[in-house]
Design a protein around this motif. Structure first.
Motif, PDB file in Angstrom:
ATOM      1  N   TRP A 513      38.848  19.577 -20.628  1.00  0.00           N
ATOM      2  CA  TRP A 513      40.255  19.852 -20.300  1.00  0.00           C
ATOM      3  C   TRP A 513      40.911  18.565 -19.836  1.00  0.00           C
ATOM      4  O   TRP A 513      40.302  17.773 -19.108  1.00  0.00           O
ATOM      5  CB  TRP A 513      40.313  20.907 -19.200  1.00  0.00           C
ATOM      6  N   GLY A 514      42.141  18.318 -20.238  1.00  0.00           N
ATOM      7  CA  GLY A 514      42.852  17.130 -19.786  1.00  0.00           C
ATOM      8  C   GLY A 514      43.041  17.139 -18.279  1.00  0.00           C
ATOM      9  O   GLY A 514      42.900  18.174 -17.624  1.00  0.00           O
ATOM     10  N   MET A 515      43.368  15.992 -17.705  1.00  0.00           N
ATOM     11  CA  MET A 515      43.684  15.943 -16.272  1.00  0.00           C
ATOM     12  C   MET A 515      45.049  16.597 -16.084  1.00  0.00           C
ATOM     13  O   MET A 515      46.098  15.973 -16.225  1.00  0.00           O
ATOM     14  CB  MET A 515      43.650  14.498 -15.774  1.00  0.00           C
ATOM     15  N   ASP A 516      44.987  17.875 -15.776  1.00  0.00           N
ATOM     16  CA  ASP A 516      46.129  18.784 -15.790  1.00  0.00           C
ATOM     17  C   ASP A 516      46.570  19.019 -14.347  1.00  0.00           C
ATOM     18  O   ASP A 516      45.980  19.838 -13.635  1.00  0.00           O
ATOM     19  CB  ASP A 516      45.686  20.085 -16.477  1.00  0.00           C
ATOM     20  N   LEU A 517      47.588  18.298 -13.899  1.00  0.00           N
ATOM     21  CA  LEU A 517      48.070  18.387 -12.522  1.00  0.00           C
ATOM     22  C   LEU A 517      49.421  19.100 -12.492  1.00  0.00           C
ATOM     23  O   LEU A 517      50.250  18.903 -13.372  1.00  0.00           O
ATOM     24  CB  LEU A 517      48.197  16.989 -11.909  1.00  0.00           C
ATOM     25  N   HIS A 518      49.617  19.920 -11.470  1.00  0.00           N
ATOM     26  CA  HIS A 518      50.816  20.754 -11.374  1.00  0.00           C
ATOM     27  C   HIS A 518      51.747  20.256 -10.285  1.00  0.00           C
ATOM     28  O   HIS A 518      51.314  19.754  -9.249  1.00  0.00           O
ATOM     29  CB  HIS A 518      50.419  22.201 -11.090  1.00  0.00           C
ATOM     30  N   PHE A 519      53.036  20.477 -10.518  1.00  0.00           N
ATOM     31  CA  PHE A 519      54.083  20.031  -9.605  1.00  0.00           C
ATOM     32  C   PHE A 519      55.167  21.103  -9.501  1.00  0.00           C
ATOM     33  O   PHE A 519      55.385  21.875 -10.445  1.00  0.00           O
ATOM     34  CB  PHE A 519      54.701  18.721 -10.107  1.00  0.00           C
ATOM     35  N   PRO A 520      55.883  21.147  -8.364  1.00  0.00           N
ATOM     36  CA  PRO A 520      56.969  22.129  -8.219  1.00  0.00           C
ATOM     37  C   PRO A 520      58.077  21.871  -9.236  1.00  0.00           C
ATOM     38  O   PRO A 520      58.436  20.722  -9.503  1.00  0.00           O
ATOM     39  CB  PRO A 520      57.464  21.910  -6.787  1.00  0.00           C
ATOM     40  N   LYS A 521      58.632  22.950  -9.774  1.00  0.00           N
ATOM     41  CA  LYS A 521      59.693  22.845 -10.774  1.00  0.00           C
ATOM     42  C   LYS A 521      61.028  23.225 -10.150  1.00  0.00           C
ATOM     43  O   LYS A 521      61.156  24.291  -9.560  1.00  0.00           O
ATOM     44  CB  LYS A 521      59.379  23.764 -11.955  1.00  0.00           C
ATOM     45  N   LYS A 522      62.003  22.370 -10.317  1.00  0.00           N
ATOM     46  CA  LYS A 522      63.343  22.664  -9.803  1.00  0.00           C
ATOM     47  C   LYS A 522      64.084  23.537 -10.808  1.00  0.00           C
ATOM     48  O   LYS A 522      64.082  23.265 -12.008  1.00  0.00           O
ATOM     49  CB  LYS A 522      64.111  21.366  -9.552  1.00  0.00           C
ATOM     50  N   ILE A 523      64.718  24.594 -10.315  1.00  0.00           N
ATOM     51  CA  ILE A 523      65.436  25.547 -11.152  1.00  0.00           C
ATOM     52  C   ILE A 523      66.933  25.412 -10.905  1.00  0.00           C
ATOM     53  O   ILE A 523      67.397  25.433  -9.757  1.00  0.00           O
ATOM     54  CB  ILE A 523      64.991  26.994 -10.843  1.00  0.00           C
ATOM     55  N   LYS A 524      67.693  25.263 -11.965  1.00  0.00           N
ATOM     56  CA  LYS A 524      69.136  25.162 -11.850  1.00  0.00           C
ATOM     57  C   LYS A 524      69.706  26.423 -11.213  1.00  0.00           C
ATOM     58  O   LYS A 524      69.368  27.542 -11.591  1.00  0.00           O
ATOM     59  CB  LYS A 524      69.760  24.949 -13.227  1.00  0.00           C
ATOM     60  N   GLY A 525      70.534  26.241 -10.221  1.00  0.00           N
ATOM     61  CA  GLY A 525      71.168  27.368  -9.550  1.00  0.00           C
ATOM     62  C   GLY A 525      70.327  27.991  -8.458  1.00  0.00           C
ATOM     63  O   GLY A 525      70.729  28.989  -7.858  1.00  0.00           O
ATOM     64  N   PHE A 526      69.151  27.395  -8.175  1.00  0.00           N
ATOM     65  CA  PHE A 526      68.265  27.941  -7.137  1.00  0.00           C
ATOM     66  C   PHE A 526      67.914  26.822  -6.173  1.00  0.00           C
ATOM     67  O   PHE A 526      67.363  25.796  -6.570  1.00  0.00           O
ATOM     68  CB  PHE A 526      67.001  28.519  -7.769  1.00  0.00           C
ATOM     69  N   ASP A 527      68.202  27.014  -4.876  1.00  0.00           N
ATOM     70  CA  ASP A 527      68.002  25.964  -3.888  1.00  0.00           C
ATOM     71  C   ASP A 527      66.843  26.244  -2.942  1.00  0.00           C
ATOM     72  O   ASP A 527      66.582  25.454  -2.031  1.00  0.00           O
ATOM     73  CB  ASP A 527      69.285  25.774  -3.053  1.00  0.00           C
ATOM     74  N   GLY A 528      66.141  27.348  -3.121  1.00  0.00           N
ATOM     75  CA  GLY A 528      65.073  27.710  -2.201  1.00  0.00           C
ATOM     76  C   GLY A 528      63.764  26.994  -2.492  1.00  0.00           C
ATOM     77  O   GLY A 528      63.659  26.112  -3.347  1.00  0.00           O
ATOM     78  N   GLU A 529      62.740  27.389  -1.740  1.00  0.00           N
ATOM     79  CA  GLU A 529      61.392  26.867  -1.949  1.00  0.00           C
ATOM     80  C   GLU A 529      60.953  27.165  -3.384  1.00  0.00           C
ATOM     81  O   GLU A 529      61.155  28.276  -3.870  1.00  0.00           O
ATOM     82  CB  GLU A 529      60.453  27.536  -0.941  1.00  0.00           C
ATOM     83  N   PRO A 530      60.359  26.204  -4.092  1.00  0.00           N
ATOM     84  CA  PRO A 530      60.015  26.429  -5.508  1.00  0.00           C
ATOM     85  C   PRO A 530      59.085  27.620  -5.712  1.00  0.00           C
ATOM     86  O   PRO A 530      58.216  27.894  -4.881  1.00  0.00           O
ATOM     87  CB  PRO A 530      59.332  25.120  -5.909  1.00  0.00           C
ATOM     88  N   PHE A 531      59.273  28.308  -6.820  1.00  0.00           N
ATOM     89  CA  PHE A 531      58.375  29.406  -7.180  1.00  0.00           C
ATOM     90  C   PHE A 531      57.805  29.217  -8.581  1.00  0.00           C
ATOM     91  O   PHE A 531      56.983  30.024  -9.031  1.00  0.00           O
ATOM     92  CB  PHE A 531      59.104  30.758  -7.102  1.00  0.00           C
ATOM     93  N   LEU A 532      58.227  28.175  -9.277  1.00  0.00           N
ATOM     94  CA  LEU A 532      57.689  27.846 -10.593  1.00  0.00           C
ATOM     95  C   LEU A 532      57.112  26.428 -10.555  1.00  0.00           C
ATOM     96  O   LEU A 532      57.446  25.619  -9.688  1.00  0.00           O
ATOM     97  CB  LEU A 532      58.774  27.911 -11.668  1.00  0.00           C
TER      98      LEU A 532
END
Length: 626
Positions: A513-532
């Protein structure tokens, strides 16, 4: 002898009744109620709150009552206390999501529980009446939105306020020894733990396999529903991985994975099968049957060398110097405590619980670039980790359905909502939080995201007519973790090892498996704690990982397999997937058998018996499924 326990550990016990001439007091641990009805046991927060508890996870439909019988010596009027929390209040929501009542002999309490305090506390419920002798007590869910109960206390003395220190409330049980001493005690029944247990047992070891959930498979179980990833049967030891076929077989291969290696005979066979049987193409968050809990259980039960202990959470370690002599676990339903003695131990818990309790060296978070020289490392070390996923899916029911409004959930709008019916790995939260101590918060925030998004889809979105016949069919309540503690071994695998293909004399299982690292995604129109989340994948050629990543550098008789092995944060991105973890387990089982034969320790396998380990890896222990 040293003994280590998790901080704040509080143990679940059966119904406890104490009687005096003046009054009765009755204490009930919710997990031990005679019937849970539609309520489920959640043990993920034991390290933080000290206990498992039960929860009404109905996805907006109230679940069936949990119930039990209690005996009163005298009968009469009792004061009712319930240990609970308003799980959405911490986000400033006035309306409580998880509300429930207590029914006593069929009569509901006037008080609604789960409505007062964001922290776990004793909520007073007023007076109820018990009759002399047997009485029925039930938890009656009102919302289907994750109301939760830890314990119930009934007393005739109004001034007898239950203690917030739950050890004062519970009767401490005697620890009983397991019937025998084991060559290898495996803690954690995920894919890595199952493979370690089977591998060791087939090579002559007497094995205890301990899992704190009622089903095996970890993230690949029907409770979490993550598909198996990573290629198996790779050079230099192509017989490693056969055991994965016995656990899951073709049904757990995705077309994507087979297409990554289309020239191999195995991939051609898989693609032919998937062409004839497209229903076998497995995605994350699929129907329960995809994850074959029964097949995993049958494989473990078929091995005469394995004794299986389900629903048993290890919270204590006994050590003699730098060696573990025993672990102690409690049954999350009955509260029974058992000591498991062994010569060797394998930490396959994911969170590195056994190593932590034993005092093993460990790491959480990202190393600095200066420390490791890794391209993907940040300039300064931090505590950021990959997060926990709460997956879900909905189905078309063929007729119009409704869903309750959720004013306590995350708020969405036309820009921020996700008009989908299938939430997979990228519904991920908690990357900036402690995945052990804050897992209840992390999971609850994810539930607010799932339910809030679905509420908007069904009730307010511009496309709600497209979803009018859809209904939520499954939402995980056990979060799928990716990263927490990593236990340090004699070698710490880093990004350069994989990127440059460094050669080690103790090369073992292969990471693809590749070195698969995850990061928080910013959602347009949403200012709260990331959920994606989103991922960054750095490809590398298949790489054989050193055996020395699979045992602790300072606890002499401790192996590890799974996402808690000795790697940096960056390297974890490659080795953390479950087929790769399964091969780790196979190698650990092989090494344990060598330790038994020579009365040796894990490090001795590298220093004195490496040729024997290589011979076992060449032969393998599993049966090919094709």
């Amino acid at each position: 002898m040293k003994r280590f326990r998790l901080a704040l550990i509080l143990l679940p016990f059966l119904v406890s009744v104490s009687c005096t001439d003046r009054n009765d007091s009755i204490f009930i641990e919710s997990e031990s109620m005679e019937s849970l009805g539609g309520w489920v046991i959640d043990q993920q927060s034991i390290a933080a709150m000290g206990s498992s508890y039960i929860m009404a996870h109905g996805m907006g439909i109230p679940v069936a009552d949990a119930s039990t019988c209690v005996n009163s010596a005298e009968g009469g009027s009792y004061h009712l206390w319930v240990r609970t929390r308003d799980w959405t209040r911490r986000w400033g929501r006035e309306e409580s999501a998880g509300r429930f009542q207590i029914y006593v002999n069929g009569r509901p309490s006037r008080k609604i529980f789960g409505t007062e305090n964001e922290e776990w506390h004793w909520q007073y419920g007023g007076k109820v009446r018990l009759k002399k002798g047997e009485n029925t007590l039930a938890l009656h869910d009102l919302t289907g939105f994750n109301g939760r109960c830890d314990a119930i206390y009934l007393t005739q003395d109004r001034d007898s306020v239950p203690s917030e220190d739950m050890e004062d409330m519970r009767q401490i049980p005697e620890v009983k020894d397991a019937p025998e001493e084991y060559d290898l005690v495996v803690v954690g029944g995920g894919i890595a733990g199952c493979c370690a247990a089977v591998s060791a047992a087939r090579l002559g070891c007497k094995v205890a396999l301990i899992n704190n959930r009622p089903v095996l498979g970890g993230n690949n179980s029907s409770e979490v529903r993550v598909g198996l990833s990573g290629l198996i049967m790779q050079e230099p030891y192509p017989e490693l991985g056969n055991l994965l076929d016995e656990l899951g077989g073709v049904g757990h291969w995705t077309k994507f994975e087979a297409e990554r290696d289309p020239e191999s005979e195995r991939s051609r066979q898989i693609l032919e099968i998937l062409e004839r049987h497209p229903e076998k193409i497995i995605h994350n968050a699929g129907p329960e049957t995809n994850y074959e809990d029964g097949k995993k259980l049958a494989l473990i039960q078929a091995e005469p060398g394995i004794t299986l202990f389900l629903s048993t959470h290890v919270d204590e370690v006994e050590s003699d110097g730098d060696r573990i002599s025993a672990v102690i676990g409690h049954n999350i339903v009955s509260g029974e405590r058992t000591r498991f003695r062994g010569r060797l131990f394998a930490d396959c818990t994911g969170d590195g619980d056994v190593g932590f309790l034993a005092g093993a060296d460990y790491r959480i978070g990202r190393e600095s670039r200066e420390e490791t020289g890794e391209v993907q490392a940040p300039e300064k070390a931090d505590s950021m980790v990959m997060g926990t996923s709460v997956q879900w899916y909905a189905d078309d029911m063929g007729t119009e359905t409704s869903f309750p409004e959720c004013p306590w959930a995350l708020e969405f709008n036309e820009e921020s909502y996700r008009p989908i019916i299938h939430g997979e790995w990228d519904w991920e939260t908690g990357m900036d939080r402690n995945q052990i101590k804050e897992i209840e918060y992390i999971r609850d925030y994810a539930l607010r995201a799932v339910f809030g998004n679905w509420d908007y889809i069904k009730n307010r979105s511009s496309r709600k007519d497209e979803f009018k016949n859809h209904s939520l069919q499954w939402v995980a309540y056990i979060g799928g973790k990716r990263e927490s503690r990593r236990l340090m071994g004699d070698v710490i695998l880093c990004e350069q090892d994989l990127a440059e293909g460094r050669k080690y004399d103790d090369a073992s299982f292969t990471a693809t498996w590749g070195m698969d690292l995850h990061f928080p995604k910013k959602i347009k129109g949403f200012d709260g704690e990331p959920f994606l989340s989103y991922c960054k994948v750095k490809k590398h050629k298949p790489y054989a990982v050193p055996y020395r990543c699979l045992y602790s550098r300072n606890i002499e008789n401790l192996f590890m397999a799974g996402r808690n092995i000795s790697v940096t944060h960056a390297a974890l991105g490659s080795v953390r997937v479950m087929r790769t973890g399964g091969m780790m387990g196979e190698v650990v089982g092989m090494a344990a058998s060598i330790c038994k034969e020579h009365n040796a320790l894990p490090r001795d396998v590298y220093e004195k018996h490496l040729k024997e380990l290589k011979n076992l890896m060449e032969k393998g222990v599993g049966e090919r499924g094709f």
